[in-house]
Design a protein around this motif. Structure first.
Motif: not given
Ligand code: FAD
Length: 520
Positions: A352-375
């Motif tokens: 079961l543990g091995g079947s958990i879909p792997v989450r791809l590592a995401e690079a950290k970049l400058p993010v505008n929280i307002n924009q994410l909320i708006r989206e």
């Protein structure tokens, strides 16, 4: 240039009082060589004397003008009123100054800046008239050209759809066009051009300072302003230095220059809105996929969690039986069956543990929280409308960048908003309100508040709801209780905090604080 401008009432006398013993020949020579056209007339304006500059200005030799009337220079276009003013002043024994249109011998016209004055005898009687004039056509042309250019520049400046402002080096507004004033009215609290300049400086401090200090031009710097209920505004900003020569007489021999700054703002909101719309479509598909994967991860984790308990029990029971049987353990069929069950359980857990879909590592970049909320709000608009939820979105006008994994943070926001929607839609409340705001707190963190008018979370559960597999929903609802645990995990990945504001009533207020990068 003024017409008929009076000069001080210094009436001409026949001889200088303090000539330092100079012979009249000296004065005659001075007049003869003066760079200004000088003539002396009788009381009918018939010319008795004309100096060299008179000849060079008018084109007539001295011999050609002696005995002629000054009116020989008249072109006939100077208004009568001007001559009347001239003669009226002379009749009062006072000098007159003004501008006339004169005609030269070759018929060409020029502007004559003329001063006429009476020459009085010892009894105060006028005996001659003195005329002094110079050709000011070039000066007039220059003045007109400057004035016309100014009018043209002002017309372009004032009718430009681009917002423009000229600042001095202290960033004070020297002039601004109507588009700039309109923009100031739309973007700032007090609607002043000065306030918009401050806002621009807050967003473009580095390029504006470089422009002030060494005139470094910049172009196409984009800034965006979130206006809550209204669509956000995107502006492309350009800056250039204007170098102007110092006009003051005291720096004539040590010319310096002054630097002004021209800031031009083009509203690119429509273009950006279109780009955002197409990005949102792509985002919708991506988020649906992520939602599915998250659901699968939760299901697998839930199954592992549930299976872990019985497997642990079997393991414990196996160890107890081993101890009890001692030497006979190896031949005991029950123990063998239990060992087999334990191994099968462990294997199932591993699978079961091995079947958990792997989450791809995401690079950290400058993010505008307002924009994410708006989206997220945009993506959830249909759902909000269907549930009759009124949304009040109060973003901070300027929010620093947060270094983060964009889709993780967007997922976190979506989860909190979905929780709020679900809480309100399942309870029997008449007013369904979702209030979202952002602001900078303590100059260190971006604070996001998501408040709903649902049933709220009891104070004693305010911490527990973040535990994995804990849910306040009835057991028959398909609640896995992993949502807030995931929110906490994502916030922790960004060195932030999340909590429920237990003092908020009625309803629930989730508070997320994320540290922002100093460069933001
Ligand atoms: P004019 O018939 O000569 O006169 C026009 C009006 O001026 C008349 O209606 C009248 O009211 C008034 N006027 C004329 N002569 C007299 C007078 N003797 N006493 C009172 N009022 C009078 N004109 C130029 O165009 N260019 C010049 O550079 C110029 N320089 C001058 C320098 C001096 C020293 C003087 C005294 C005059 C000068 N004039 C000059 C004015 C000139 O004498 C004329 O008055 C003018 O040129 C108009 O000429 P006109 O033929 O159109 O009309």
């Amino acid at each position: 240039m003024t017409q008929g401008k009076p000069i001080p009432d210094t009436e001409m006398s026949t001889a200088p009082d303090s000539d330092a013993g100079l012979v009249p020949e000296v004065f005659q020579q001075a007049v003869e060589h003066a760079p200004m056209a000088i003539s002396i007339t009788d009381l009918k304006a018939n010319i008795l004397y004309a100096n060299r500059a008179f000849s060079s200005t008018t084109g007539y030799s001295s011999a050609q003008v002696i005995g002629q009337n000054e009116s020989m220079l008249s072109n006939g276009t100077t208004p009568r009123l001007v001559y009347q003013a001239l003669w009226s002043r002379l009749a009062q024994k006072k000098p007159w100054s003004g501008v006339l249109v004169n005609r030269r011998r070759d018929s060409s016209l020029y502007l004559a800046e003329l001063t006429v004055a009476p020459v009085l005898d010892e009894h105060g009687q006028t005996i001659y008239y003195l005329g002094m004039h110079r050709d000011t056509s070039d000066l007039h042309e220059l003045e007109q050209r400057v004035s016309n250019q100014r009018l043209m520049i002002e017309a372009v400046f004032n009718s430009s759809p681009a917002a423009m402002v000229v600042l001095d080096c202290q960033r004070r507004v020297v002039m601004s066009n109507p588009s700039f004033c309109q923009l100031a009215g739309e973007l700032t609290a007090d609607g002043s051009a000065e306030c918009l300049v401050t806002l621009l400086h807050d967003n473009l401090a580095a390029p504006i300072e470089a422009l002030v200090s060494h005139g470094a031009t910049f172009s196409g710097k984009e800034i965006s302003f979130d206006l809550g209920g209204r669509s956000p505004r995107w502006l492309a900003c350009h800056g250039m230095a204007i170098h102007i020569e110092d006009e003051r007489a005291d720096v004539f021999f040590t010319p310096g220059e002054e630097r002004y700054l021209l800031l031009t703002l083009n509203d690119i909101s429509e273009l950006r809105q279109k780009q955002q719309d197409s990005q949102l479509h792509a985002l919708k598909a991506l988020m649906a996929e992520e939602e599915l994967l998250d659901g699968m991860r939760e299901t697998f984790n839930g199954a592992i969690h549930r299976l872990q308990g019985p497997v642990n029990l079997i393991n414990a029971a196996t160890r107890m039986l081993e101890r009890r049987l001692g030497d006979k353990a190896e031949n005991d069929p029950v123990l063998a069956a239990m060992r087999e069950a334990s191994a099968a359980g462990m294997e199932a857990l591993e699978n079961l543990g091995g079947s958990i879909p792997v989450r791809l590592a995401e690079a950290k970049l400058p993010v505008n929280i307002n924009q994410l909320i708006r989206e997220v709000i945009t993506l959830r608009t249909d759902c909000l409308l269907a549930q009759g939820i009124v949304i009040d979105w109060q973003p901070a006008l300027r929010l620093p960048w947060v270094m983060g994994a964009e889709s993780r943070l967007r997922n976190m926001i979506k989860h909190l908003i979905d929780n709020a929607i679900e809480a309100m839609s399942t309870s029997q409340i008449s007013l369904r309100e979702l209030f979202i705001s952002t602001r900078v707190e303590n100059r260190q963190v971006v604070r996001m508040e998501i408040s709903d008018s649902g049933p709220g979370v009891p104070g004693e559960l305010a911490l527990k709801v973040f535990q994995p597999f804990f849910s306040t929903k009835p057991p028959h609802k398909a609640a896995r209780g992993m949502g807030l645990a995931m929110v906490q995990e994502i916030v922790a990945e960004h060195a932030g905090t999340v909590h429920i504001d237990t003092g908020y009533h009625p309803g629930c207020r989730m508070v997320v604080e994320l540290p922002f990068s100093a460069a933001g």
